[in-house]
Design a protein around this motif. Structure first.
Motif, PDB file in Angstrom:
ATOM      1  N   ALA A 189      -9.028   1.158   1.799  1.00 33.90           N
ATOM      2  CA  ALA A 189      -9.936   2.329   2.504  1.00 33.90           C
ATOM      3  C   ALA A 189      -9.743   2.086   4.125  1.00 33.90           C
ATOM      4  O   ALA A 189      -9.774   3.072   4.800  1.00 33.90           O
ATOM      5  N   LEU A 190     -10.058   0.682   4.510  1.00 32.26           N
ATOM      6  CA  LEU A 190     -10.095   0.702   6.049  1.00 32.26           C
ATOM      7  C   LEU A 190      -8.836   0.813   6.687  1.00 32.26           C
ATOM      8  O   LEU A 190      -8.542   1.087   7.725  1.00 32.26           O
ATOM      9  N   ILE A 191      -7.805   0.504   5.779  1.00 33.24           N
ATOM     10  CA  ILE A 191      -6.239   0.813   6.389  1.00 33.24           C
ATOM     11  C   ILE A 191      -6.232   2.471   6.347  1.00 33.24           C
ATOM     12  O   ILE A 191      -5.583   2.782   7.645  1.00 33.24           O
ATOM     13  N   TYR A 192      -6.666   2.995   5.494  1.00 34.32           N
ATOM     14  CA  TYR A 192      -6.537   4.647   5.643  1.00 34.32           C
ATOM     15  C   TYR A 192      -7.365   5.078   6.802  1.00 34.32           C
ATOM     16  O   TYR A 192      -6.876   6.045   7.552  1.00 34.32           O
ATOM     17  N   GLU A 193      -8.589   4.395   6.970  1.00 33.26           N
ATOM     18  CA  GLU A 193      -9.424   4.905   8.152  1.00 33.26           C
ATOM     19  C   GLU A 193      -8.656   4.801   9.505  1.00 33.26           C
ATOM     20  O   GLU A 193      -8.687   5.674  10.367  1.00 33.26           O
ATOM     21  N   SER A 194      -8.002   3.629   9.581  1.00 38.98           N
ATOM     22  CA  SER A 194      -7.417   3.386  10.873  1.00 38.98           C
ATOM     23  C   SER A 194      -6.087   4.226  11.080  1.00 38.98           C
ATOM     24  O   SER A 194      -5.668   4.465  12.238  1.00 38.98           O
ATOM     25  N   ARG A 195      -5.856   5.028  10.048  1.00 41.23           N
ATOM     26  CA  ARG A 195      -4.626   5.872  10.167  1.00 41.23           C
ATOM     27  C   ARG A 195      -5.143   7.561  10.194  1.00 41.23           C
ATOM     28  O   ARG A 195      -4.403   8.383  10.394  1.00 41.23           O
ATOM     29  N   GLY A 196      -6.510   7.363  10.526  1.00 44.79           N
ATOM     30  CA  GLY A 196      -7.111   8.873  10.781  1.00 44.79           C
ATOM     31  C   GLY A 196      -7.971   9.498   9.957  1.00 44.79           C
ATOM     32  O   GLY A 196      -8.402  10.594  10.016  1.00 44.79           O
ATOM     33  N   LEU A 197      -8.044   8.969   8.607  1.00 42.76           N
ATOM     34  CA  LEU A 197      -8.779   9.708   7.308  1.00 42.76           C
ATOM     35  C   LEU A 197     -10.520   9.248   7.697  1.00 42.76           C
ATOM     36  O   LEU A 197     -10.652   8.504   8.244  1.00 42.76           O
TER      37      LEU A 197
ATOM     38  N   ALA B 167     -11.231   8.152   2.913  1.00 39.64           N
ATOM     39  CA  ALA B 167     -10.299   6.915   2.885  1.00 39.64           C
ATOM     40  C   ALA B 167     -10.807   6.159   1.701  1.00 39.64           C
ATOM     41  O   ALA B 167      -9.978   5.664   0.784  1.00 39.64           O
ATOM     42  N   LYS B 168     -12.223   6.259   1.313  1.00 37.15           N
ATOM     43  CA  LYS B 168     -12.653   5.287   0.350  1.00 37.15           C
ATOM     44  C   LYS B 168     -12.115   6.081  -1.034  1.00 37.15           C
ATOM     45  O   LYS B 168     -11.767   5.388  -1.952  1.00 37.15           O
ATOM     46  N   GLN B 169     -12.014   7.515  -1.207  1.00 38.68           N
ATOM     47  CA  GLN B 169     -11.780   8.180  -2.251  1.00 38.68           C
ATOM     48  C   GLN B 169     -10.086   7.943  -2.763  1.00 38.68           C
ATOM     49  O   GLN B 169      -9.826   8.015  -3.670  1.00 38.68           O
ATOM     50  N   VAL B 170      -9.352   7.877  -1.628  1.00 34.59           N
ATOM     51  CA  VAL B 170      -7.955   7.952  -1.646  1.00 34.59           C
ATOM     52  C   VAL B 170      -7.663   6.607  -2.122  1.00 34.59           C
ATOM     53  O   VAL B 170      -6.772   6.263  -2.934  1.00 34.59           O
TER      54      VAL B 170
ATOM     55  N   ASP C 279       1.082  -0.223   1.514  1.00 35.31           N
ATOM     56  CA  ASP C 279       0.383   0.097   2.584  1.00 35.31           C
ATOM     57  C   ASP C 279      -0.268  -1.086   3.270  1.00 35.31           C
ATOM     58  O   ASP C 279      -0.836  -0.830   4.521  1.00 35.31           O
ATOM     59  N   GLU C 280      -0.543  -2.023   2.611  1.00 36.71           N
ATOM     60  CA  GLU C 280      -0.986  -3.260   3.131  1.00 36.71           C
ATOM     61  C   GLU C 280       0.144  -4.385   3.761  1.00 36.71           C
ATOM     62  O   GLU C 280       0.137  -4.939   5.070  1.00 36.71           O
ATOM     63  N   ILE C 281       1.216  -4.315   2.899  1.00 31.42           N
ATOM     64  CA  ILE C 281       2.232  -5.370   3.129  1.00 31.42           C
ATOM     65  C   ILE C 281       3.326  -4.864   3.752  1.00 31.42           C
ATOM     66  O   ILE C 281       3.965  -5.227   4.633  1.00 31.42           O
TER      67      ILE C 281
END
Length: 229
Positions: A99-107, A112-115, A131-133
């Motif tokens: 979720a933090l990765i998606y937040e850093s991309r703008g969500l 981000a948590k839901q995705v 998305d992480e590696i």
């Protein structure tokens, strides 16, 4: 109105190996032929050297590609194993991490948590791999494919200057091999650039320049160290 986009990133693996093989085949074999010819060797000796370079080069390219890409594949598998253990040990932490990765991309945090929840419910390891590696099926290592692509295109590339040397014996051999090889390199650069969606002109110039430099240096070495029989 429908909108269609043609992406080429799925070609990266085999295209890189194919271009490397063909370029290496043309440049190394042409340079070898020119260097041996510049040393005033007999025509049969020149052809034999070119043929030996073709066989040795193709085998070397296949082995080198397989070993190097296998190393990449081993690293990817090791990373996936680590991620799989992390998911088994602390699933919730991994979900927050994604979720933090998606937040850093703008969500937004809630989105981000839901995705992250939905993607991990579908394929948790795949989501983290992508998305992480940064590992996906499109660009994942394929050792056998890379080995065959590289060896096959090396053979084709090396056969071109070798054929030119076989057709044109005598004093014109060096010039014919050099010019024809530069033409082949320009075509290769253009085709590779087109397949990758890049500038055909820049691709052709780039490949031709370095090929010409390699052949010029090899011819110089042949002139310097050659011994007239």
């Amino acid at each position: 109105m429908s909108h269609s986009e043609v992406h080429r990133s799925h070609r990266v693996g085999w295209l890189r190996a194919a271009v490397l093989g063909a370029n290496d085949g043309i440049v190394s074999t042409a340079s070898l032929i020119i260097g041996v010819a510049a040393a005033s060797s007999a025509h049969e000796g020149i052809l034999l050297a070119g043929l030996a370079g073709l066989v040795a080069g193709a085998m070397s390219m296949a082995a080198g590609e397989y070993v190097s890409v296998s190393s990449q594949s081993d690293t990817e598998k090791a990373d996936l194993a680590i991620e799989k253990r992390s998911l088994e040990q602390d699933f919730e932490f991994e979900k927050e991490e994604l979720a933090l990765i998606y937040e850093s991309r703008g969500l937004e945090p809630a989105l981000a948590k839901q995705v992250a929840e939905q993607l991990m419910a579908h394929d948790a390891l795949g989501a983290h791999a992508r998305d992480e590696i940064g590992i996906s099926e499109t660009v994942s290592a394929q050792p056998v494919q890379a080995a065959f692509s590289s060896a096959g295109t090396f053979t084709i590339g090396a056969a071109l200057p070798l054929a030119a040397a076989w057709v044109v014996p005598g004093s014109q051999l060096i010039y014919v091999v050099a010019v024809s090889s530069l033409v082949f390199l320009a075509l290769l650069g253009g085709v590779a650039a087109s397949a990758g969606g890049a500038s055909i002109t820049i691709g052709a110039i780039r490949v031709t320049f370095w090929g010409a430099l390699a052949m010029a240096i090899t011819a110089g070495v042949g002139r310097i160290f050659g011994v007239v029989a």
